[in-house]
Design a protein around this motif. Structure first.
Motif, PDB file in Angstrom:
ATOM      1  N   HIS A   1      -4.729  -1.097  -2.689  1.00 27.56           N
ATOM      2  CA  HIS A   1      -3.811  -2.001  -1.998  1.00 27.56           C
ATOM      3  C   HIS A   1      -3.733  -3.325  -2.745  1.00 27.56           C
ATOM      4  O   HIS A   1      -4.511  -3.589  -3.661  1.00 27.56           O
ATOM      5  CB  HIS A   1      -4.254  -2.241  -0.545  1.00 27.56           C
ATOM      6  CG  HIS A   1      -5.607  -2.869  -0.439  1.00 27.56           C
ATOM      7  ND1 HIS A   1      -6.771  -2.132  -0.393  1.00 27.56           N
ATOM      8  CD2 HIS A   1      -6.001  -4.172  -0.388  1.00 27.56           C
ATOM      9  CE1 HIS A   1      -7.810  -2.930  -0.306  1.00 27.56           C
ATOM     10  NE2 HIS A   1      -7.375  -4.183  -0.313  1.00 27.56           N
TER      11      HIS A   1
ATOM     12  N   CYS B   1       0.853  -1.185   0.000  1.00 31.96           N
ATOM     13  CA  CYS B   1       0.000   0.000   0.000  1.00 31.96           C
ATOM     14  C   CYS B   1       0.890   1.236   0.000  1.00 31.96           C
ATOM     15  O   CYS B   1       1.926   1.260   0.681  1.00 31.96           O
ATOM     16  CB  CYS B   1      -0.903  -0.007   1.235  1.00 31.96           C
ATOM     17  SG  CYS B   1      -2.228   1.224   1.200  1.00 31.96           S
TER      18      CYS B   1
ATOM     19  N   TYR C   1      -4.594   3.062   6.250  1.00 36.17           N
ATOM     20  CA  TYR C   1      -4.273   1.674   6.568  1.00 36.17           C
ATOM     21  C   TYR C   1      -3.353   1.643   7.774  1.00 36.17           C
ATOM     22  O   TYR C   1      -2.736   2.643   8.152  1.00 36.17           O
ATOM     23  CB  TYR C   1      -3.607   0.968   5.382  1.00 36.17           C
ATOM     24  CG  TYR C   1      -2.175   1.377   5.133  1.00 36.17           C
ATOM     25  CD1 TYR C   1      -1.120   0.601   5.600  1.00 36.17           C
ATOM     26  CD2 TYR C   1      -1.874   2.551   4.441  1.00 36.17           C
ATOM     27  CE1 TYR C   1       0.194   0.982   5.384  1.00 36.17           C
ATOM     28  CE2 TYR C   1      -0.573   2.930   4.221  1.00 36.17           C
ATOM     29  CZ  TYR C   1       0.464   2.146   4.692  1.00 36.17           C
ATOM     30  OH  TYR C   1       1.763   2.526   4.481  1.00 36.17           O
TER      31      TYR C   1
END
Length: 281
Positions: free
Chosen positions: A75, A54, A111
């Motif tokens: 991702h 990512c 994330y």
């Protein structure tokens, strides 16, 4: 594999967090989401090894490691290609009513990767969520599922506060270099070094190139060669073969070739020159 994917009761959508689907003992496969996913997802590895990529970063995801990502965050993840054991995961997909708990306390980057953390106590929560959402009374058990999810997220936030989950680039390189210096006498591969800091070999190479303009292995070779020079000066009674072995080379010919490539002189020539300069005139 055990999977639950309930039909969401509209009343549940007013809760801060609610589960849309979940699974335990799920064998991870290659997933590429160039435009992200339309839900939040939290994954915990239970066995095997995989990767998560990512924002140009790549992480090795092994047992007990956690990954959480937000909706619409591009991702990619999947099992490591050279691993014989399957990459097994527990995961939960969920949505929110706009609650900013995750953004405030967990990540602002879309994330979060948490590694080398004590996460075994979280596994029963995934199992409990799957069992709960498999029950027939949709509204009540979906409410219970929201409670389980909230508990899980609070536990993950607690892990962020109590462990150092993803080390900075500087710390990553320092860790690798310190390990190299302590193990110059042993054989080391790029996989050994990347596994040490739980990133992919390609990511580690990019970081070394960015900071030191060389690869991790070339950096290691230079450390070995400078160590060899130091040993020759400090212990002139050692043979070239012994010095090579102390610097991680089984074959003295290979050691000699690397030494000459670095310093444009053979180990024997260096040693003789040093000893000559030490003799009284």
């Amino acid at each position: 594999m055990t999977l639950s994917s309930p039909i969401i009761d509209p009343k549940i959508k007013s809760f801060p967090f609610y589960i849309t689907r979940c699974a335990t003992d799920f064998e991870g496969n290659l997933v590429t989401r160039e435009k992200g996913f339309n839900e939040y997802q939290i994954m915990q590895c239970t066995s095997g090894k995989g990767f998560f990529e990512c924002d140009g970063l790549s992480f090795i995801i092994g047992p007990s490691d956690l990954v959480l990502f937000h909706p619409d965050k591009p991702h990619r993840y999947g099992p490591l290609p050279n691993e014989s054991a399957p990459w097994m995961l527990n995961w939960i997909c969920f949505l929110t009513d706009g609650n900013d708990l995750l953004e405030t306390h967990l990540t602002t980057d879309g994330y979060r990767v948490i590694q080398q953390a004590p996460t075994a106590h979280l596994i029963p929560l995934y199992e409990q969520a799957v069992r709960t959402l498999a029950q027939p009374d949709a509204t009540y058990y979906q409410l219970q599922g929201s409670h389980i999810l909230y508990t899980l997220l609070l536990e993950v936030i607690g892990l962020k506060w109590t462990v150092h989950e993803t080390i900075s680039h500087t710390q990553l390189l320092d860790t690798v270099i310190n390990y190299m210096e302590a193990h110059l006498h042993t054989e080391l591969s790029i996989d050994d070094l990347s596994d040490l800091v739980h990133v992919s070999p390609s990511y580690l190479c990019r970081q070394f190139k960015k900071v030191y303009q060389t690869s991790p292995i070339q950096y290691l070779i230079k450390l070995r060669m400078f160590k060899a020079q130091e040993l020759m000066r400090t212990y002139p009674h050692l043979t070239i073969k012994e010095i090579g072995q102390l610097c991680g080379y089984r074959e003295s010919a290979y050691f000699g070739a690397e030494f000459k490539r670095c310093f444009h002189i053979t180990p024997n020539q260096y040693k003789e020159e040093f000893l000559h300069n030490k003799r009284p005139t």
